[in-house]
Design an enzyme around this catalytic site. Structure first.
Site: not given
Ligand code: 5GP
Ligand code: MN
Ligand code: MN
Length: 471
Positions: A89, A321, A391
């Site tokens: 992404d 990120h 991140h």
């Molecule tokens: P990624 O960018 O790798 O898809 O996810 C980034 C981070 O978002 C994850 O590592 C997790 O800590 C956080 N995250 C995922 N779902 C939620 C959510 O519903 N609320 C919040 N505050 N953080 C989330």
């Molecule tokens: Mn994403």
């Molecule tokens: Mn993300």
């Protein structure tokens, strides 16, 4: 693999792997919890020639080709670019808007339910598209970022200045190489959330004692209601990623370059394929920042519906990120890949956007829908990791393993805070988002402790969830 790390102290380990050294920023507990697989993957990545630096932040976990939580740096002159170290992404990132509301103003569940409904009216969740913005020309957006949006949507000057970058400049001639039908796939997706772990969250702040003055300068106060948004470049970045996976694989084969991981793809920055990917990657960064801007626009419309037409939601910051940026470090132009890693520049650093030059910019770190998230600021010591921090909490287990481990009841329990408070969710059934429960992620407090202890960044405010809207 037998692992004998060099210990630098301050949560900084250096792992001598077969093809080079991997830096790891984690406290002892998080460091112990890393599985062998993440070190194997690092070693595959270290086979790419002439790397200047590769590191994991404590949220690191297995990804495609390269772990999520990786920072990897090459010199611009003789370096490499890797779609695998940018991530699927492209331009995925975080955004926070402030309000003048106090948490007491929205404690009432009925108000919060009304807000959820209003937000869902303006911002399509999951994989649905947004029919409200037929007047937006996608090509203008991918070329000019926020400056390519119609005037109506960029009337607030502050929304253009308090971002990592409002327009990522690139050579538009490369747009000739776009994958077929990319415009069709991305049509109607601006201002829509997307599925998985993308979210809109309403939180309240607890300001860190040590950074009260900085928080005040940023317009933050204790108990303040803020909106945190996580989304990326939707189909635009996804299609580019798919296309360049094929292109890079073919070119690596033609040169006879082999890597044990066939999903790890790379090419010299100066190669035709490297240049084409880099230029088009910037089109996806423009899409991503504009997408989050339009999501925020929808959220502001929703707040106006509930709290009055005069309601303003100033942006605190928007940053990414998943990307590779040209940055000047250690007297050299470098290509800094951050895959699931957040830039956190210290006060005074020249790379800061003008609005945050003096203080350093807010680094926005999500946790999970049932735990805290964080607003941080970088430190000078962060230079040792090219100013990259975590991140998020990072996934602790796969979606499948999460569903096997956690029951819906346990999930529901983790959304209860205190005796009568509860985090409200847009989904009727928690079963449909069970793989996104807090238990799917690492303990965010351990992750933040790791980063603070490594002196990469400090906590300015803790964000406590009140409403979670998931894709
Ligand atoms: P990624 O960018 O790798 O898809 O996810 C980034 C981070 O978002 C994850 O590592 C997790 O800590 C956080 N995250 C995922 N779902 C939620 C959510 O519903 N609320 C919040 N505050 N953080 C989330
Ligand atoms: Mn994403
Ligand atoms: Mn993300």
């Amino acid at each position: 693999m037998e692992l004998k790390p060099i210990t630098h102290g301050n949560n900084h380990y250096e792992m001598p792997l077969e093809h080079g050294n991997l830096h790891v920023f984690a406290n002892a507990e998080v460091f112990q919890s890393f599985e062998d697989k993440v070190f194997e993957m690092a070693d595959n990545n270290l086979r790419i020639p002439r790397g200047k630096h590769m590191s994991y932040t404590p949220d690191a976990h297995v990804g495609i080709g390269t772990c999520i939580g990786t920072t990897a740096v090459w010199g611009m002159i003789d370096g490499f670019v890797s779609p695998s170290i940018v991530g699927v992404d492209i331009g995925c990132g975080m955004r926070v808007h402030t309000t003048t509301l106090h948490k007491k103003d929205i404690q009432d569940k009925e108000i919060r339910r009304t807000l959820i409904k209003a937000i869902e009216k303006y911002v399509p969740t999951n994989e649905r598209t947004n029919t409200n913005y037929a007047d937006i020309d996608i090509m203008q957006v991918v070329k000019y970022g926020l400056k390519g949006l119609p005037e109506l949507y960029r009337s607030n000057e502050q929304w253009l200045t308090h971002v990592e970058e409002s327009t990522f400049k690139f050579d538009h001639a490369y747009l000739e190489n776009l994958p077929p039908k990319i415009q069709k796939y991305a049509h109607g997706q601006l201002g829509s959330l997307g599925g998985g772990n993308h979210f809109i969250e309403i939180q309240y702040l607890e300001i860190a004692e040590a950074h009260k003055d900085l928080a005040a300068k940023w317009g933050l106060f204790d108990g303040q209601v803020v909106v945190m948004i996580h989304s990326g470049s939707r189909a635009w970045g996804a299609r580019l990623g798919q296309e360049f996976t094929k292109v890079f694989r073919a070119v690596m084969q033609s040169w006879g370059v082999e890597n044990p991981d066939r999903n790890l793809l790379y090419a010299p920055i100066e190669s035709r394929e490297g240049q084409t990917y880099l230029h088009l990657m910037y089109s996806a960064l423009n899409f991503a920042v504009s997408n989050r801007h339009m999501i925020a626009y929808g959220v502001q419309e929703a707040f106006r519906e509930v709290f009055g037409a005069e309601t303003e939601l100033p942006v605190l910051y928007d940053l990414m990120h998943n990307y590779a940026l040209k940055e000047f470090h250690r007297n050299q132009p470098m290509l800094v890949h951050r895959k699931g890693a957040t830039r956190a520049l210290p006060p005074g650093h020249f790379l800061n956007t003008a609005a945050y030059k003096e203080t350093g910019h807010p680094a926005l770190i999500p946790g999970s829908m049932g735990t805290s998230s964080y607003i941080m600021v970088g430190k000078d010591e962060g230079a040792k990791n090219f100013y990259s921090i975590c991140h998020g909490a990072g996934r602790a287990r796969s979606r499948k393993a999460t569903k096997e481990l956690v029951t819906v009841d346990q999930f529901a329990q983790s959304l209860k805070v205190g005796t009568d408070e509860e985090i409200l969710v847009n989904h009727r059934s928690l079963q449909t988002i069970l793989d996104e429960c807090p238990q799917a992620y690492k303990d965010v407090d351990q992750i933040i402790d790791s980063v603070v202890g490594a002196e990469l960044a400090d906590v300015v405010a803790t964000c406590k969830p009140m409403v979670a809207i998931k894709g």
